[in-house]
Write an enzyme that holds these catalytic residues in place. Structure first.
Site, PDB file in Angstrom:
ATOM      1  CB  CYS A   1     -11.067  28.336 -32.212  1.00 55.72           C
ATOM      2  SG  CYS A   1      -9.546  27.421 -32.559  1.00 55.72           S
TER       3      CYS A   1
ATOM      4  CB  VAL B   1      -5.080  21.597 -32.495  1.00 52.37           C
ATOM      5  CG1 VAL B   1      -5.215  21.918 -31.020  1.00 52.37           C
ATOM      6  CG2 VAL B   1      -6.423  21.241 -33.111  1.00 52.37           C
TER       7      VAL B   1
ATOM      8  CE  LYS C   1     -15.154  26.750 -32.032  1.00 55.31           C
ATOM      9  NZ  LYS C   1     -14.011  26.075 -31.360  1.00 55.31           N
TER      10      LYS C   1
ATOM     11  CD  GLU D   1     -11.700  27.625 -28.693  1.00 53.50           C
ATOM     12  OE1 GLU D   1     -10.637  27.486 -29.344  1.00 53.50           O
ATOM     13  OE2 GLU D   1     -12.724  26.951 -28.932  1.00 53.50           O
TER      14      GLU D   1
END
Ligand code: ACM
Length: 266
Positions: free
Chosen positions: A143, A170, A110, A39
């Site tokens: 993501c 993350v 996105k 990304e």
């Protein structure tokens, strides 16, 4: 055909440094037909504000990064999907681009923005497109889109056989556990290209992966450090939606019972 991912750490707001990091890793993917990159690959992720993200963004039709990718695709006759910090007018989009030897073929913006991305990017406004890429059909998610099963389902219903998933994950391990299940539930191939390294307080979680339509993990990267994998697949496996001799993944659905999925909450 051969699928690949490149896992690495783009350089924050330094496109030329990113390209120099990427060059040898892409060379390791020689022989791949479709390569997926992380990304926001042209810019890095953790901007301290919208102005800084904007300074590092590029236009879809005028991008040094896309030009570099097209050059690689020409040299090796392949396609690449990459995350792309996209500037369009005054808006920034967290975009995934599909490029090939003749230039860019398409993009996806996105839909589901993660945390502070909401202060920087505009939510996607191009829907969930599926692109013909030679003999296969490709969809893209970015993501955090991973946690919305509706997005995977729509891409599968539109005919996607390979879902390319550039990521800067993350939350440790969550998406990496879910993605093979999305692959299995939709009978598609998925390539998640995650990044590694740190930016400010964020540590990115690596473990990029390629999953097949039965949810099997064909390749997985370590949690840290750059990594590439190239895997041979048969796209035909994603076209077989029979779960048993009497159960078809699409034909057995009961859409009339699913209205709640598209109702707006009160
Ligand atoms: C993310 O969507 N980059 C976690």
């Amino acid at each position: 055909m051969r699928l690949a991912y490149v896992q690495f750490a783009p350089a924050l707001a330094d496109l030329e440094a990113t390209i120099e990091r990427l060059r040898p890793l892409l060379e390791q993917c020689e022989g791949a037909d479709l390569i997926v990159l992380p990304e926001l690959c042209n810019s890095g992720y953790n901007f301290s504000g919208r102005d800084r993200a904007m300074a590092a963004a590029e236009q879809f039709g005028r991008s040094r990064f896309i030009e570099f990718l097209v050059g690689y695709c020409r040299k090796y006759d392949c396609h690449i999907v990459s995350g792309f910090n996209e500037l369009d007018g005054d808006s920034l989009y967290n975009t995934a681009v599909l490029v090939g030897p003749d230039g860019p073929l398409g993009r996806y913006r996105k839909l589901h923005l993660f945390k502070d991305e909401k202060d920087i990017f505009t939510p996607g406004n191009l829907g969930l497109p599926v692109f013909d890429c030679g003999p296969v059909k490709i969809g893209m998610l970015v993501c955090f889109d991973w946690i919305f099963p509706e997005a995977w389902r729509v891409l599968m219903l539109k005919g996607a056989e390979i879902i390319c998933h550039p990521a800067n994950l993350v939350l440790p391990g969550l998406a990496q556990r879910a993605v093979p299940v999305h692959a299995m539930m939709n009978r598609v191939f998925v390539v998640t290209a995650n990044r590694v390294g740190r930016e400010g307080p964020l540590t990115f979680t690596g473990m990029s992966l390629i999953a097949d339509p039965l949810g099997r993990v064909l390749a997985v990267a370590p949690q840290e450090g750059p990594h590439t994998a190239v895997v041979e697949i048969d796209p035909q496996q994603a076209r077989d939606k029979m779960i048993t001799t009497r159960n078809h993944l699409i034909a057995d659905r009961r859409p009339a019972e699913y209205a709640a999925l598209v109702e707006k909450p009160a």
